[in-house]
Design a protein around this motif. Structure first.
Motif, PDB file in Angstrom:
ATOM      1  N   ASP A  85     217.429 100.041  53.215  1.00 47.02           N
ATOM      2  CA  ASP A  85     217.811  98.639  53.368  1.00 47.02           C
ATOM      3  C   ASP A  85     217.946  98.274  54.846  1.00 47.02           C
ATOM      4  N   THR A  86     218.574  99.151  55.612  1.00 53.06           N
ATOM      5  CA  THR A  86     218.734  98.889  57.046  1.00 53.06           C
ATOM      6  C   THR A  86     217.380  98.668  57.707  1.00 53.06           C
ATOM      7  N   CYS A  87     216.433  99.560  57.423  1.00 52.43           N
ATOM      8  CA  CYS A  87     215.109  99.466  58.049  1.00 52.43           C
ATOM      9  C   CYS A  87     214.384  98.188  57.651  1.00 52.43           C
ATOM     10  N   LEU A  88     214.423  97.838  56.377  1.00 53.08           N
ATOM     11  CA  LEU A  88     213.748  96.626  55.913  1.00 53.08           C
ATOM     12  C   LEU A  88     214.349  95.381  56.562  1.00 53.08           C
ATOM     13  N   SER A  89     215.668  95.361  56.732  1.00 51.67           N
ATOM     14  CA  SER A  89     216.320  94.216  57.364  1.00 51.67           C
ATOM     15  C   SER A  89     215.950  94.118  58.843  1.00 51.67           C
ATOM     16  N   LEU A  90     215.872  95.258  59.529  1.00 52.47           N
ATOM     17  CA  LEU A  90     215.486  95.252  60.942  1.00 52.47           C
ATOM     18  C   LEU A  90     214.067  94.722  61.127  1.00 52.47           C
TER      19      LEU A  90
END
Length: 296
Positions: free
Chosen positions: A190-195
């Motif tokens: 989730d963190t990567c997709l949001s970044l």
């Protein structure tokens, strides 16, 4: 195509990048963000910079605060200058630690910044520097205030790998720090997709944006969930080395994802139970068993 800067070590270690297959379009460069000239060379021909490099271990920041200021602020300056010359987009990975203990919940981006550790002070300073380049040089900068990311490959400096690796090794007791604080846990995918979404969002330029779930859990309840998933029930004992100084402990973090939602960006959606199951499975794999001891 991706170019990654890995901190130079004599062992030529590249950390988690070693898990990538050779088919990835990845160039790994070994070096240090404190080297101004190397940063300039690194960013030549680059369209966007994801600045994730930092010293992050909070306990060590009490012992070596100058190292944190140098790496987290001067290193950020080096990369900003390099990106400015190339007219590259620049995403800065900030942290929920800049908020300190929540004065109100959920924590919006307008919450006061409270430097409760040398680490958080260095990230507040770096974030201010990034915003200054937006105002001073009209740079296209993005600021992600990421809440507590967890998942496979995380080092044992963090609480979840600490719990899982102790239980997986058959420990008769869990040695942990204070279990009363609450955290907003975000699975690494989730963190990567949001970044990735964030750096393509023109409306977010120059603004801090929380990457969070809006849900908090106490460390005590987190231990219980992990024990349940791992079919264990061992007592917890306090490890004084894992305790922060009383005035430095961040007691409550729960983010408000409203800005993330309003910009139409990816909002973390992987449930804690699903994320914990994936994380436990990775750490139980014998091929990964000792990996995080040496990758901090």
């Amino acid at each position: 195509d991706v170019k990654a800067l890995a901190w130079y070590r004599p062992q030529l270690d590249v950390g988690c990048l070693s898990f990538l297959s050779p088919t990835h379009h990845l160039e790994v460069v070994r070096g240090d963000i404190l080297d101004t000239e190397q940063c300039r060379k690194m960013v030549e021909g680059v369209d966007m910079v994801f600045h994730l490099a930092a010293l992050i271990g909070i306990p060590y920041s009490y012992q070596a605060p100058r190292s944190y200021l140098q790496t987290n602020i001067e290193g950020t300056l080096n990369l900003l200058e390099a990106a400015k010359d190339q007219k590259a987009k620049f995403l800065f990975m900030s942290t929920s630690e800049v908020y300190g203990t929540a004065l109100s919940v959920p924590i919006s981006e307008d919450h006061p910044l409270q430097p409760q550790s040398p680490y958080s002070a260095s990230k507040i300073g770096a974030e201010a520097l990034v915003r200054s380049y937006f105002h001073s040089f009209d740079m296209e900068v993005y600021i992600a205030r990421v809440f507590n990311t967890y998942g496979p490959r995380q080092s044992t400096r963090a609480i979840l790998p600490t719990i899982i690796t102790q239980l997986a090794a058959g420990a008769k007791k869990l040695e942990l720090g204070d279990l009363s604080p609450t955290r907003d846990l975000v699975y690494v995918d989730d963190t990567c997709l949001s970044l990735i979404d964030l750096i393509h969002c023109e409306a977010a330029v120059g603004l801090p944006v929380n990457i969070c779930t809006g849900v908090e859990i106490s460390m005590e309840n987190l231990v219980s969930q992990v024990q349940q998933l791992m079919n264990t029930d061992v007592p917890v004992v306090l490890d004084p080395q894992r305790q922060r100084p009383a005035g430095s402990e961040v007691l409550r973090l729960c983010g408000d994802p409203a800005r993330l939602e309003s910009f139409g960006l990816h909002v973390p959606s992987i449930s804690l139970s699903e994320g914990l199951s994936e994380t436990i499975s990775w750490f139980r794999d014998q091929n990964h068993h000792n990996f995080t001891k040496y990758h901090v």
